[in-house]
Design a protein around this motif. Structure first.
Motif, PDB file in Angstrom:
ATOM      1  N   GLU A  79      15.835   5.509  -8.678  1.00 35.17           N
ATOM      2  CA  GLU A  79      15.123   6.650  -9.269  1.00 35.17           C
ATOM      3  C   GLU A  79      14.987   6.481 -10.775  1.00 35.17           C
ATOM      4  O   GLU A  79      13.919   6.662 -11.354  1.00 35.17           O
ATOM      5  CB  GLU A  79      15.874   7.946  -8.962  1.00 35.17           C
ATOM      6  CG  GLU A  79      15.841   8.315  -7.497  1.00 35.17           C
ATOM      7  CD  GLU A  79      16.433   9.688  -7.212  1.00 35.17           C
ATOM      8  OE1 GLU A  79      15.951  10.347  -6.291  1.00 35.17           O
ATOM      9  OE2 GLU A  79      17.368  10.106  -7.922  1.00 35.17           O
ATOM     10  N   TYR A  83      11.319   4.332  -9.573  1.00 34.10           N
ATOM     11  CA  TYR A  83      10.364   5.248  -8.926  1.00 34.10           C
ATOM     12  C   TYR A  83      10.289   6.625  -9.571  1.00 34.10           C
ATOM     13  O   TYR A  83       9.352   7.370  -9.334  1.00 34.10           O
ATOM     14  CB  TYR A  83      10.739   5.431  -7.445  1.00 34.10           C
ATOM     15  CG  TYR A  83      10.845   4.143  -6.670  1.00 34.10           C
ATOM     16  CD1 TYR A  83       9.703   3.403  -6.345  1.00 34.10           C
ATOM     17  CD2 TYR A  83      12.088   3.651  -6.260  1.00 34.10           C
ATOM     18  CE1 TYR A  83       9.804   2.220  -5.637  1.00 34.10           C
ATOM     19  CE2 TYR A  83      12.193   2.466  -5.542  1.00 34.10           C
ATOM     20  CZ  TYR A  83      11.053   1.750  -5.232  1.00 34.10           C
ATOM     21  OH  TYR A  83      11.154   0.576  -4.536  1.00 34.10           O
ATOM     22  N   GLU A  85      12.521  10.399 -10.277  1.00 34.85           N
ATOM     23  CA  GLU A  85      13.453  11.219  -9.494  1.00 34.85           C
ATOM     24  C   GLU A  85      12.768  11.852  -8.277  1.00 34.85           C
ATOM     25  O   GLU A  85      11.624  12.311  -8.362  1.00 34.85           O
ATOM     26  CB  GLU A  85      14.009  12.332 -10.387  1.00 34.85           C
ATOM     27  CG  GLU A  85      15.187  13.049  -9.753  1.00 34.85           C
ATOM     28  CD  GLU A  85      15.540  14.349 -10.484  1.00 34.85           C
ATOM     29  OE1 GLU A  85      16.154  15.215  -9.831  1.00 34.85           O
ATOM     30  OE2 GLU A  85      15.190  14.478 -11.668  1.00 34.85           O
ATOM     31  N   LYS A  86      13.484  11.858  -7.152  1.00 33.30           N
ATOM     32  CA  LYS A  86      13.019  12.607  -5.970  1.00 33.30           C
ATOM     33  C   LYS A  86      13.831  13.899  -5.891  1.00 33.30           C
ATOM     34  O   LYS A  86      15.021  13.873  -5.551  1.00 33.30           O
ATOM     35  CB  LYS A  86      13.226  11.795  -4.693  1.00 33.30           C
ATOM     36  CG  LYS A  86      12.682  12.511  -3.457  1.00 33.30           C
ATOM     37  CD  LYS A  86      13.006  11.767  -2.161  1.00 33.30           C
ATOM     38  CE  LYS A  86      12.360  12.463  -0.970  1.00 33.30           C
ATOM     39  NZ  LYS A  86      12.881  11.969   0.316  1.00 33.30           N
ATOM     40  N   PHE A 173       3.040  17.748  -5.185  1.00 32.32           N
ATOM     41  CA  PHE A 173       4.334  17.466  -5.820  1.00 32.32           C
ATOM     42  C   PHE A 173       4.327  17.923  -7.278  1.00 32.32           C
ATOM     43  O   PHE A 173       5.272  18.564  -7.753  1.00 32.32           O
ATOM     44  CB  PHE A 173       4.639  15.958  -5.751  1.00 32.32           C
ATOM     45  CG  PHE A 173       5.942  15.561  -6.401  1.00 32.32           C
ATOM     46  CD1 PHE A 173       7.120  15.493  -5.666  1.00 32.32           C
ATOM     47  CD2 PHE A 173       6.001  15.238  -7.765  1.00 32.32           C
ATOM     48  CE1 PHE A 173       8.324  15.118  -6.257  1.00 32.32           C
ATOM     49  CE2 PHE A 173       7.194  14.868  -8.371  1.00 32.32           C
ATOM     50  CZ  PHE A 173       8.362  14.812  -7.615  1.00 32.32           C
ATOM     51  N   THR A 183       8.086  11.119 -12.357  1.00 32.97           N
ATOM     52  CA  THR A 183       8.153  10.543 -11.005  1.00 32.97           C
ATOM     53  C   THR A 183       6.791   9.962 -10.622  1.00 32.97           C
ATOM     54  O   THR A 183       5.763  10.623 -10.759  1.00 32.97           O
ATOM     55  CB  THR A 183       8.563  11.626  -9.992  1.00 32.97           C
ATOM     56  OG1 THR A 183       9.875  12.083 -10.319  1.00 32.97           O
ATOM     57  CG2 THR A 183       8.560  11.092  -8.566  1.00 32.97           C
ATOM     58  N   LEU A 187       6.912   8.040  -4.834  1.00 34.66           N
ATOM     59  CA  LEU A 187       8.029   8.911  -4.472  1.00 34.66           C
ATOM     60  C   LEU A 187       7.544  10.344  -4.208  1.00 34.66           C
ATOM     61  O   LEU A 187       8.152  11.061  -3.415  1.00 34.66           O
ATOM     62  CB  LEU A 187       9.119   8.868  -5.547  1.00 34.66           C
ATOM     63  CG  LEU A 187      10.516   9.236  -5.068  1.00 34.66           C
ATOM     64  CD1 LEU A 187      10.920   8.534  -3.795  1.00 34.66           C
ATOM     65  CD2 LEU A 187      11.548   8.966  -6.147  1.00 34.66           C
ATOM     66  N   TRP A 191       8.356  12.303  -0.869  1.00 31.52           N
ATOM     67  CA  TRP A 191       8.828  13.698  -0.890  1.00 31.52           C
ATOM     68  C   TRP A 191       8.001  14.537   0.097  1.00 31.52           C
ATOM     69  O   TRP A 191       8.553  15.371   0.826  1.00 31.52           O
ATOM     70  CB  TRP A 191       8.726  14.225  -2.323  1.00 31.52           C
ATOM     71  CG  TRP A 191       9.009  15.656  -2.521  1.00 31.52           C
ATOM     72  CD1 TRP A 191      10.210  16.237  -2.816  1.00 31.52           C
ATOM     73  CD2 TRP A 191       8.047  16.729  -2.470  1.00 31.52           C
ATOM     74  NE1 TRP A 191      10.047  17.603  -2.945  1.00 31.52           N
ATOM     75  CE2 TRP A 191       8.741  17.924  -2.747  1.00 31.52           C
ATOM     76  CE3 TRP A 191       6.672  16.784  -2.238  1.00 31.52           C
ATOM     77  CZ2 TRP A 191       8.106  19.172  -2.776  1.00 31.52           C
ATOM     78  CZ3 TRP A 191       6.038  18.019  -2.263  1.00 31.52           C
ATOM     79  CH2 TRP A 191       6.753  19.189  -2.532  1.00 31.52           C
ATOM     80  N   SER A 194       9.189  13.967   3.564  1.00 33.11           N
ATOM     81  CA  SER A 194      10.463  14.673   3.784  1.00 33.11           C
ATOM     82  C   SER A 194      10.223  16.149   4.074  1.00 33.11           C
ATOM     83  O   SER A 194      10.926  16.750   4.900  1.00 33.11           O
ATOM     84  CB  SER A 194      11.374  14.518   2.565  1.00 33.11           C
ATOM     85  OG  SER A 194      11.760  13.167   2.416  1.00 33.11           O
ATOM     86  N   THR A 228       9.249   5.712   1.264  1.00 31.94           N
ATOM     87  CA  THR A 228       9.533   6.901   2.079  1.00 31.94           C
ATOM     88  C   THR A 228      10.740   6.672   2.980  1.00 31.94           C
ATOM     89  O   THR A 228      11.649   7.506   3.058  1.00 31.94           O
ATOM     90  CB  THR A 228       8.291   7.260   2.932  1.00 31.94           C
ATOM     91  OG1 THR A 228       7.215   7.578   2.048  1.00 31.94           O
ATOM     92  CG2 THR A 228       8.558   8.442   3.842  1.00 31.94           C
ATOM     93  N   PHE A 231      14.110   6.595   1.069  1.00 35.19           N
ATOM     94  CA  PHE A 231      14.621   7.814   0.449  1.00 35.19           C
ATOM     95  C   PHE A 231      14.847   8.986   1.401  1.00 35.19           C
ATOM     96  O   PHE A 231      15.120  10.091   0.939  1.00 35.19           O
ATOM     97  CB  PHE A 231      13.693   8.236  -0.709  1.00 35.19           C
ATOM     98  CG  PHE A 231      13.962   7.490  -1.981  1.00 35.19           C
ATOM     99  CD1 PHE A 231      14.825   8.007  -2.941  1.00 35.19           C
ATOM    100  CD2 PHE A 231      13.371   6.254  -2.222  1.00 35.19           C
ATOM    101  CE1 PHE A 231      15.081   7.321  -4.125  1.00 35.19           C
ATOM    102  CE2 PHE A 231      13.624   5.554  -3.402  1.00 35.19           C
ATOM    103  CZ  PHE A 231      14.481   6.092  -4.351  1.00 35.19           C
ATOM    104  N   ASP A 232      14.712   8.779   2.694  1.00 34.95           N
ATOM    105  CA  ASP A 232      15.040   9.868   3.628  1.00 34.95           C
ATOM    106  C   ASP A 232      15.763   9.263   4.827  1.00 34.95           C
ATOM    107  O   ASP A 232      15.152   8.578   5.654  1.00 34.95           O
ATOM    108  CB  ASP A 232      13.792  10.629   4.067  1.00 34.95           C
ATOM    109  CG  ASP A 232      14.161  11.937   4.782  1.00 34.95           C
ATOM    110  OD1 ASP A 232      15.214  11.972   5.456  1.00 34.95           O
ATOM    111  OD2 ASP A 232      13.393  12.914   4.661  1.00 34.95           O
TER     112      ASP A 232
END
Ligand code: MCU
Length: 425
Positions: A79, A83, A85-86, A173, A183, A187, A191, A194, A228, A231-232
């Motif tokens: 992050e 990329y 921050e998420k 976003f 960001t 990302l 998000w 997610s 993706t 990060f999930d």
């Protein structure tokens, strides 16, 4: 009599097996390492791939269960340096799931935004696992449906637009987090997926299962699919296609790979990567991480990386190094079978539908989203774009002591064939 009893037991076990298939390694939450302590180390330049198994404090992990918090360190660096921050799930996420459509409404701090995605169900009766397809091209949606998974058609540009300057980013976003958020849009896209999974979870799961989600996409959307999945941790299967620079290929490799898209080009073409990455496009050796560790963020979940070696711009050689390096992390976690790589393809067209990938794609869906069969566990690296991991690393892969790489699923697997024991490296 005995035969009848045996048949009854087999039938009951069979019913349970059909009723409760579980993805192999997906987690019940987006980030299992949210409580891990993160320290800030000093970064020393390293032309080779950083050792994934060495913590920021210099100690080496020794057990598979250590990976949870080592992953959290890598996530933090990914992050901070790459990329952006998420943010965690916003304070309000609502929406609907129907047989044709998903709507998502998000709000945080008085700001609200909405987006939607299409749903295309396979034949049969649900609830179905689903593969989120980023963008409208390059993914073999017919093969996905034929393997028994629904296709969720997601337009990432509604969540993070392209063609905007870095100081005026647009899309759902940035409506929530500000047009000057640092960001990058990869990302932001992640998000958005997610938040779709949040809505699936809240929907009660009568149409689509929330615990069996995959993600794919080609080219810029292959970059998006890669990020993706990283990060999930609820995503059970990640399948980036021909992702190129900013996706799977090692950052340290692309500037020196003949004809590959340079880092400065990928950083400048679109605000894909976070603003902070701008300081590293000419000096990736100064980055504390590389994409083999982003692959490690996906481990031990299902991963199938697809590349095209015929177009130099797509950096397939650097991608193969990332896959080989990432596979060392899978091996250390005792999950070697969960990563596959395939760049040995005949058609040079970018984002073509390829017959070579159909079987491993469907096997991956069966294994990781439906809990049946075995993973393709294949590495087919084209000789046209074959990287050499040995040239890129100084570390060796440790033998980690046993211990689950992630907490066990909420419902224990009911059959060994749902979650087969993985043999240690
Ligand atoms: C491989 O992804 C990108 C590439 O990074 C760009 O330089 C090029 O313009 O477009 C590719 C793409 O997304 O093609 C559809």
């Amino acid at each position: 009599m005995i035969l009848k009893r045996v048949l009854l037991v087999v039938a009951v076990l069979g019913l349970i097996f059909v009723a409760v298939p579980r993805p192999a390694h997906a987690a019940p939450v987006e980030d299992e390492g949210a409580d891990c302590p993160i320290s800030q180390g000093t970064v020393t330049a390293n032309a080779k791939l950083p050792d994934p198994f060495t913590r920021i404090d210099g100690s080496r992990i020794t057990s598979r269960s250590d990976w949870r918090c080592r992953r959290a360190e890598i996530k933090d660096q990914a992050e901070r340096y790459v990329y952006g921050e998420k943010p965690a799930k916003p304070s309000s996420v609502t929406g609907t799931v129907s047989r044709t459509n998903i709507t998502v409404n998000v709000s945080e701090n008085g700001r609200s935004a909405s987006f939607s995605a299409g749903v295309d169900l396979p034949s049969g009766t649900g609830p179905f696992p689903a593969v989120v397809v980023l963008g409208g091209f390059g993914a073999d949606t017919a093969a996905i449906k034929a393997a028994g998974a629904a296709v969720i058609s997601y337009d990432p540009l509604a969540v993070g637009r392209e063609g905007t300057p870095r100081n005026n980013k647009q899309g759902a976003f940035y409506t929530l987090y500000g047009a000057s958020s640092s960001t990058g849009i990869l990302l932001a896209w992640a998000w958005g997926v997610s938040r779709i999974i949040d809505v699936l979870e809240q929907s009660g799961g009568s149409v689509l299962r929330a615990d069996a989600t995959g993600v794919t996409g080609c080219s810029r959307y292959g970059k998006g699919a890669f990020v993706t999945g990283a990060f999930d941790q609820r995503i059970a299967l990640t399948m980036p296609i021909e992702s190129g620079t900013g996706g799977a290929p090692i950052f340290r490799g692309v500037n020196g790979e003949s004809g590959a898209q340079p880092l400065s080009s990928a950083y400048g073409e679109q605000p894909w990567l976070g603003d902070a990455f701008g300081s590293y496009t000419g000096n990736p050796a100064a980055l504390p991480i590389d994409t083999h560790e982003v692959i490690g963020m996906i481990a031990p979940r299902g991963l199938f990386i697809m590349d095209n070696p015929h177009i130099d711009w797509l950096a397939a050689r650097s991608s193969s190094v990332a896959a080989l390096g990432g596979a060392e992390i899978y091996r250390a976690l005792g999950a070697s079978d969960a990563i596959s790589y395939w760049s040995d393809v005949s058609d040079g067209t970018h984002c073509a539908t390829r017959s070579e990938w159909r079987a491993p794609l469907q096997q991956s869906i069966q294994r990781f989203l439906r809990g049946t069969g075995s993973a393709p566990a294949v590495f087919r690296i084209s000789s046209q774009a074959a990287g050499n991991l040995a040239e890129w690393r100084t570390w060796q892969t440790p033998t980690l002591t046993a211990g689950t790489a992630s907490p066990p699923p909420a419902t224990p697997p009911v059959s060994p064939s749902v979650s087969p024991p993985v043999s240690p490296p």
